[in-house]
Design a protein around this motif. Structure first.
Motif, PDB file in Angstrom:
ATOM      1  N   ALA A  48       0.836  -1.216   0.000  1.00  0.00           N
ATOM      2  CA  ALA A  48       0.000   0.000   0.000  1.00  0.00           C
ATOM      3  C   ALA A  48       0.867   1.260   0.000  1.00  0.00           C
ATOM      4  O   ALA A  48       0.567   2.247  -0.684  1.00  0.00           O
ATOM      5  CB  ALA A  48      -0.923  -0.024   1.219  1.00  0.00           C
ATOM      6  N   GLU A  50       3.879   1.507  -1.189  1.00  0.00           N
ATOM      7  CA  GLU A  50       4.482   1.646  -2.513  1.00  0.00           C
ATOM      8  C   GLU A  50       3.506   2.305  -3.491  1.00  0.00           C
ATOM      9  O   GLU A  50       3.878   3.169  -4.283  1.00  0.00           O
ATOM     10  CB  GLU A  50       4.902   0.276  -3.031  1.00  0.00           C
ATOM     11  CG  GLU A  50       5.611   0.338  -4.386  1.00  0.00           C
ATOM     12  CD  GLU A  50       6.039  -1.035  -4.869  1.00  0.00           C
ATOM     13  OE1 GLU A  50       6.661  -1.100  -5.943  1.00  0.00           O
ATOM     14  OE2 GLU A  50       5.751  -2.036  -4.179  1.00  0.00           O
ATOM     15  N   LYS A  51       2.237   1.902  -3.394  1.00  0.00           N
ATOM     16  CA  LYS A  51       1.231   2.528  -4.244  1.00  0.00           C
ATOM     17  C   LYS A  51       1.079   4.012  -3.913  1.00  0.00           C
ATOM     18  O   LYS A  51       0.928   4.852  -4.795  1.00  0.00           O
ATOM     19  CB  LYS A  51      -0.121   1.813  -4.075  1.00  0.00           C
ATOM     20  CG  LYS A  51      -0.157   0.416  -4.657  1.00  0.00           C
ATOM     21  CD  LYS A  51      -1.536  -0.211  -4.475  1.00  0.00           C
ATOM     22  CE  LYS A  51      -1.601  -1.617  -5.060  1.00  0.00           C
ATOM     23  NZ  LYS A  51      -2.947  -2.218  -4.871  1.00  0.00           N
ATOM     24  N   GLU A  52       1.108   4.335  -2.597  1.00  0.00           N
ATOM     25  CA  GLU A  52       0.974   5.732  -2.173  1.00  0.00           C
ATOM     26  C   GLU A  52       2.154   6.562  -2.678  1.00  0.00           C
ATOM     27  O   GLU A  52       1.977   7.681  -3.154  1.00  0.00           O
ATOM     28  CB  GLU A  52       0.887   5.802  -0.649  1.00  0.00           C
ATOM     29  CG  GLU A  52       0.647   7.188  -0.098  1.00  0.00           C
ATOM     30  CD  GLU A  52      -0.744   7.685  -0.406  1.00  0.00           C
ATOM     31  OE1 GLU A  52      -0.957   8.909  -0.314  1.00  0.00           O
ATOM     32  OE2 GLU A  52      -1.619   6.863  -0.754  1.00  0.00           O
ATOM     33  N   ALA A  55       1.755   7.157  -6.302  1.00  0.00           N
ATOM     34  CA  ALA A  55       0.747   8.195  -6.541  1.00  0.00           C
ATOM     35  C   ALA A  55       1.299   9.575  -6.238  1.00  0.00           C
ATOM     36  O   ALA A  55       1.081  10.543  -6.977  1.00  0.00           O
ATOM     37  CB  ALA A  55      -0.493   7.918  -5.681  1.00  0.00           C
TER      38      ALA A  55
END
Length: 445
Positions: A48, A50-52, A55
């Motif tokens: 999560a 890494e996704k943040e 983004a």
């Protein structure tokens, strides 16, 4: 208790050991599952995060792109503003030049008319006309000065300037003006020498003194210096109307005057002061009390040199000789101004006049060499008065010359100086023109 099964263990003993082994296995399995769950949560949290981060990186890249776009827009806007400013400067200089031409002709006509017999009523009208043209001339000169100060090509001639000498000349210039209003002008003595452009420093002081006298209905005006380490403050104090707090932010803008002041003028003096000080790097400070007076002061760097730079001035020049009977070649492309010059030079100065509208016409004249040349700098279509004088000198040898121009910028002054020719600004008065011609002829002799 040991949990190892043995052959000699009875059934009860074996049951107890198996239960214990089962408990241990279940506990270990529970701990393994617990650790597995924590690692999975960490893995999920890392994914999560890494996704943040991805983004946020996309947002940052977008922000950087927007910033780059804004910077490009600002660069284009700045370039457009600079181009507009250059265009404005060129327009002001061109417009001022074209306006000064007829004003210069009118002033020459008026001064020539003033030498003729006139009735008291005519003399009064002539005085009013002269005053009106002087106001227009002042406006045009101020506009041209603002255009020069706004130009990126302006160059200053920094040199040691003796404040005492400059103050003496200012006292002579403004003393009668202050006395005419019933004011007392006090000019302090000073031995200080500053590093500045003599022309623009004098202009700054003139505008501050003129402003102080205009806005002081009664009392006195003081010009002096205050030492402050490696610099001095040139200060102008007055006991005038003062400046309200609400007006202090705009008094340095163009065409701004105090409300209901009843004072004549264009409101350009302090704007010129601000521009000149800004280009020279001089701080400006102001203190004022409404109804009690105002103080302006300019910070000036002290010069390292002890020797004061002195230049020759028209006031110090010996009394010039007459011009009667001399031949003057006039080169001026403006027909109206050329006609005014012709009348003045012939009727008032008693000179023989040969006038032309271009350097080509002057060079084609078969007459002998003139005694002196007057030429406008800008003759149109790339032709200049310097080209005319250089061509005539090539034809006749060294002939004294005078340049009179509405565009007296640094480049023009330097170009004239290279040929040893004095340059004067339009509109030129009769007295100034006579002195310029007499000095040129005398120096050549």
């Amino acid at each position: 208790m040991t949990t190892v099964l043995r052959d000699e263990d009875d059934a009860t003993r074996r049951q107890q050991k198996l239960e214990r082994i089962n408990e241990v296995l279940l506990d270990r399995l529970s701990r393994i599952e617990s650790r597995r769950g924590s690692a999975w949560a960490v893995f999920q949290a890392a994914a999560a995060l890494e996704k943040e981060v991805a983004a946020r990186n996309r947002d940052l890249e977008k922000a950087l792109q927007n910033l780059s776009d804004r910077n490009q827009e600002l660069a284009l806007a700045r370039a457009a503003a600079e181009q507009a400013n250059r265009s404005k400067t060129r327009f002001l200089r061109a417009a001022s030049h074209d306006l000064i031409q007829p004003i210069a002709a009118a002033k020459l006509y008026l001064e020539t008319l003033g030498d003729t017999p006139l009735s008291p009523q005519q003399r009064g009208l002539l005085t009013r006309l002269g005053s009106a043209f002087a106001s227009v001339e002042e406006l045009m000169q101020s506009v041209m000065e603002i255009a020069r100060l706004d130009s990126s090509r302006i160059r200053f001639n920094l040199q040691p300037v003796a404040m005492g000498e400059m103050f003496g000349r200012l006292a002579d210039e403004f003393g009668p003006i202050a006395a005419a209003k019933g004011l007392q002008l006090k000019v302090a003595t000073s031995s200080a020498t500053v590093e500045s452009d003599m022309v623009y420093l004098r202009r700054i002081a003139q505008n501050l003194l003129s402003n102080a006298i205009k806005y002081t209905p009664a009392g006195k005006v003081l010009l002096g210096v205050r030492h402050d380490g490696d610099r001095i403050w040139m200060e102008v104090h007055d006991t005038g109307v003062g400046i309200a707090e609400a007006d202090r932010s705009r008094i340095f803008d163009e065409f701004q005057r105090l409300p209901n002041d009843g004072v004549s003028g264009m409101g350009l003096g302090l704007s010129i002061v601000r521009r000149a000080c800004g280009r020279l790097g001089y701080p400006i400070e102001m203190k004022s009390r409404p109804g009690r007076g105002t103080m302006f002061r300019i910070g000036l760097p002290l010069a390292d040199e002890r020797e004061i730079f002195e230049t020759a001035s028209a006031d110090a020049a010996p009394v010039p000789e007459g011009l009667g009977g001399l031949t003057v070649m006039l080169i001026e492309d403006d027909a109206g101004l050329r006609h005014a010059y012709e009348h003045l030079l012939a009727d008032s100065f008693g000179m023989r006049v040969a006038s032309f509208g271009s350097s080509a016409d002057a060079l084609a004249d078969p007459a002998p060499a003139p005694d002196v040349i007057i030429a406008d700098y800008n003759l149109g279509y790339g032709d200049t008065g310097l080209l005319a004088i250089a061509g005539l000198r090539n034809k006749f040898g060294v002939v004294p010359g005078v340049i009179v121009t509405a565009r007296l910028d640094d480049a023009t002054v330097e170009a004239c100086a290279d040929l040893g020719i004095p340059a004067h600004a339009k509109p030129i008065s009769v007295t100034q023109l006579r002195a310029a011609l007499e000095n040129a002829v005398r120096e050549q002799r």
